[in-house]
Design an enzyme around this catalytic site. Structure first.
Site, PDB file in Angstrom:
ATOM      1  N   GLU A  89      -5.701  -5.022  10.687  1.00  0.00           N
ATOM      2  CA  GLU A  89      -4.650  -3.899  10.782  1.00  0.00           C
ATOM      3  C   GLU A  89      -4.941  -3.132  12.482  1.00  0.00           C
ATOM      4  O   GLU A  89      -5.672  -2.364  12.068  1.00  0.00           O
ATOM      5  CB  GLU A  89      -4.721  -2.844   9.737  1.00  0.00           C
ATOM      6  CG  GLU A  89      -4.285  -3.473   8.166  1.00  0.00           C
ATOM      7  CD  GLU A  89      -3.848  -2.523   7.447  1.00  0.00           C
ATOM      8  OE1 GLU A  89      -2.790  -2.650   6.928  1.00  0.00           O
ATOM      9  OE2 GLU A  89      -4.353  -1.455   7.071  1.00  0.00           O
TER      10      GLU A  89
ATOM     11  N   LYS B 221       0.099   4.507  -0.323  1.00  0.00           N
ATOM     12  CA  LYS B 221      -0.406   5.418   0.167  1.00  0.00           C
ATOM     13  C   LYS B 221      -0.312   6.641  -0.536  1.00  0.00           C
ATOM     14  O   LYS B 221      -0.333   6.242  -1.927  1.00  0.00           O
ATOM     15  CB  LYS B 221      -0.040   5.676   1.858  1.00  0.00           C
ATOM     16  CG  LYS B 221      -0.342   4.361   2.513  1.00  0.00           C
ATOM     17  CD  LYS B 221      -0.019   4.478   3.935  1.00  0.00           C
ATOM     18  CE  LYS B 221      -0.177   2.928   4.797  1.00  0.00           C
ATOM     19  NZ  LYS B 221      -0.295   3.289   6.360  1.00  0.00           N
TER      20      LYS B 221
ATOM     21  N   HIS C  64      -9.590   1.095   5.036  1.00  0.00           N
ATOM     22  CA  HIS C  64      -8.187   1.485   5.881  1.00  0.00           C
ATOM     23  C   HIS C  64      -8.734   2.449   6.974  1.00  0.00           C
ATOM     24  O   HIS C  64      -9.417   3.368   6.499  1.00  0.00           O
ATOM     25  CB  HIS C  64      -7.312   1.852   4.580  1.00  0.00           C
ATOM     26  CG  HIS C  64      -5.795   1.753   5.218  1.00  0.00           C
ATOM     27  ND1 HIS C  64      -5.343   2.988   6.189  1.00  0.00           N
ATOM     28  CD2 HIS C  64      -5.056   1.058   5.115  1.00  0.00           C
ATOM     29  CE1 HIS C  64      -4.154   2.659   6.666  1.00  0.00           C
ATOM     30  NE2 HIS C  64      -3.761   1.479   5.947  1.00  0.00           N
TER      31      HIS C  64
ATOM     32  N   SER D   3       3.384  -1.864  10.309  1.00  0.00           N
ATOM     33  CA  SER D   3       4.717  -2.163  10.615  1.00  0.00           C
ATOM     34  C   SER D   3       5.140  -3.384  10.283  1.00  0.00           C
ATOM     35  O   SER D   3       6.259  -4.022  10.998  1.00  0.00           O
ATOM     36  CB  SER D   3       4.802  -1.778  11.919  1.00  0.00           C
ATOM     37  OG  SER D   3       4.399  -0.725  12.338  1.00  0.00           O
TER      38      SER D   3
ATOM     39  N   ASN E  77       0.877  -1.186  -0.174  1.00  0.00           N
ATOM     40  CA  ASN E  77      -0.103  -0.050   0.032  1.00  0.00           C
ATOM     41  C   ASN E  77       0.927   1.139  -0.170  1.00  0.00           C
ATOM     42  O   ASN E  77       1.517   1.294   1.095  1.00  0.00           O
ATOM     43  CB  ASN E  77      -0.985  -0.022   1.416  1.00  0.00           C
ATOM     44  CG  ASN E  77      -1.670   1.161   1.422  1.00  0.00           C
ATOM     45  OD1 ASN E  77      -1.814   2.076   0.512  1.00  0.00           O
ATOM     46  ND2 ASN E  77      -2.345   1.348   2.653  1.00  0.00           N
TER      47      ASN E  77
ATOM     48  N   GLU F  43      -6.963   4.752   7.821  1.00  0.00           N
ATOM     49  CA  GLU F  43      -6.703   6.145   7.746  1.00  0.00           C
ATOM     50  C   GLU F  43      -7.762   6.608   6.991  1.00  0.00           C
ATOM     51  O   GLU F  43      -8.043   7.998   7.093  1.00  0.00           O
ATOM     52  CB  GLU F  43      -5.299   6.431   6.671  1.00  0.00           C
ATOM     53  CG  GLU F  43      -4.070   5.890   7.416  1.00  0.00           C
ATOM     54  CD  GLU F  43      -3.155   5.617   6.630  1.00  0.00           C
ATOM     55  OE1 GLU F  43      -3.049   5.480   5.621  1.00  0.00           O
ATOM     56  OE2 GLU F  43      -1.836   5.070   7.502  1.00  0.00           O
TER      57      GLU F  43
ATOM     58  N   GLY G 160       2.336   2.286  10.986  1.00  0.00           N
ATOM     59  CA  GLY G 160       3.268   3.243  10.564  1.00  0.00           C
ATOM     60  C   GLY G 160       3.857   3.529  12.050  1.00  0.00           C
ATOM     61  O   GLY G 160       4.595   4.611  12.199  1.00  0.00           O
TER      62      GLY G 160
END
Ligand code: PGA
Length: 259
Positions: free
Chosen positions: A167, A11, A95, A213, A9, A97, A173
């Site tokens: 996730e 991003k 996701h 991560s 991904n 985010e 991250g």
């Protein structure tokens, strides 16, 4: 047996030149990936360029989200058929985010997922708890709610066509991945829910990826867990060397566990 799946991904990263170089490096590093399926999800602006670089290679293309309608007055949005036209076969949905920054609700994610299926894209439904939810002991409640709402109105046969990604938000991250056994427990729980929502056979066939991560140094332990069928990789998918190392390790561990 489930073939391991590794998805990069990207991003909101990469100029066209950078995206081409990264895709080229991945293609070069994974000439014949065996025993593993590989997908990259560049930003929308780089999809066409990356599709060209990957043409004829086994590495598949995905998008990071899509709209739920096929066309219309939705400024700034991208419809599933537009992604299909560019060569996308996959789409990430839900996701964390997007849930957090864009405010995507479970209901909207469900609309998108059903639209993706209608247009022949394979959705990767992402679920995961925040730090606070884990602290309060709400991990299972959170992912169960996201899964049930995300899959509302989806038939058992359609469930068999998608993939899931667990996730944990606190692992994305941050450099702090979930412990393999900790993630494995949630994966097992999700698979149990899939059995209930679809059937045992379907649940056994669906790939459930871990994300948060993941890097070459920790992927072995994660995919060695019987319930973890691959990885959704953010930061470490931004270098060809890092990503190809992850893919190769996932393939090796997957092959070993099938022996
Ligand atoms: P990360 O991101 O690998 O950088 O933690 C994973 C993701 O958000 O899909």
């Amino acid at each position: 047996m489930r073939t391991p799946l590794v998805i990069g991904n990207w991003k909101m990263h990469g100029t066209l030149a950078e995206a081409r170089a990264l895709a080229g490096g991945i293609r070069e590093g994974l000439k014949r990936p065996r025993g593993v399926q590989v997908v990259v999800c560049p930003p929308f602006t780089a999809l066409a360029a990356v599709a060209e670089v990957l043409a004829g290679s086994p590495i598949q293309l995905g998008a990071q989200t899509c709209h739920h309608e096929a066309a219309g007055a939705h400024t700034g949005e991208i419809a599933p058929p537009m992604l299909v036209e560019l060569g996308c076969r996959w789409v990430l949905l839900g996701h964390s985010e997007r849930r957090k920054e864009i405010g995507e609700s479970d209901a909207v994610i469900n609309l998108k997922l059903r639209a993706a299926l209608v247009h022949g894209l394979t959705p990767v439904l992402c679920v995961g708890e925040t730090t606070e939810e884990r602290r309060q002991g709400l991990t299972f409640t959170t992912v169960e709610g996201q899964l049930r709402a995300g899959l509302a109105g989806v038939t058992a046969a359609q469930v068999g066509k998608l993939a899931l990604a667990y996730e944990p938000v606190w692992a994305i991250g941050t450099g702090v991945n979930a412990e393999p056994s900790q993630a494995g427990e949630v994966h097992g729980y999700l698979r149990g829910l899939l059995s209930e929502l679809a059937s045992k056979e379907v649940a056994q066939a669906v790939r459930i990826l871990y994300g948060g991560s993941v890097k070459a140094e920790n992927v072995d332990g994660l995919v060695a867990e019987p319930e973890i069928d691959g990885a959704l990789v953010g930061g470490a998918s931004l270098t060809a060397a890092g990503f190809t190392a992850i893919v190769k390790k996932a393939a090796r561990v997957g092959a070993a566990s099938r022996e």
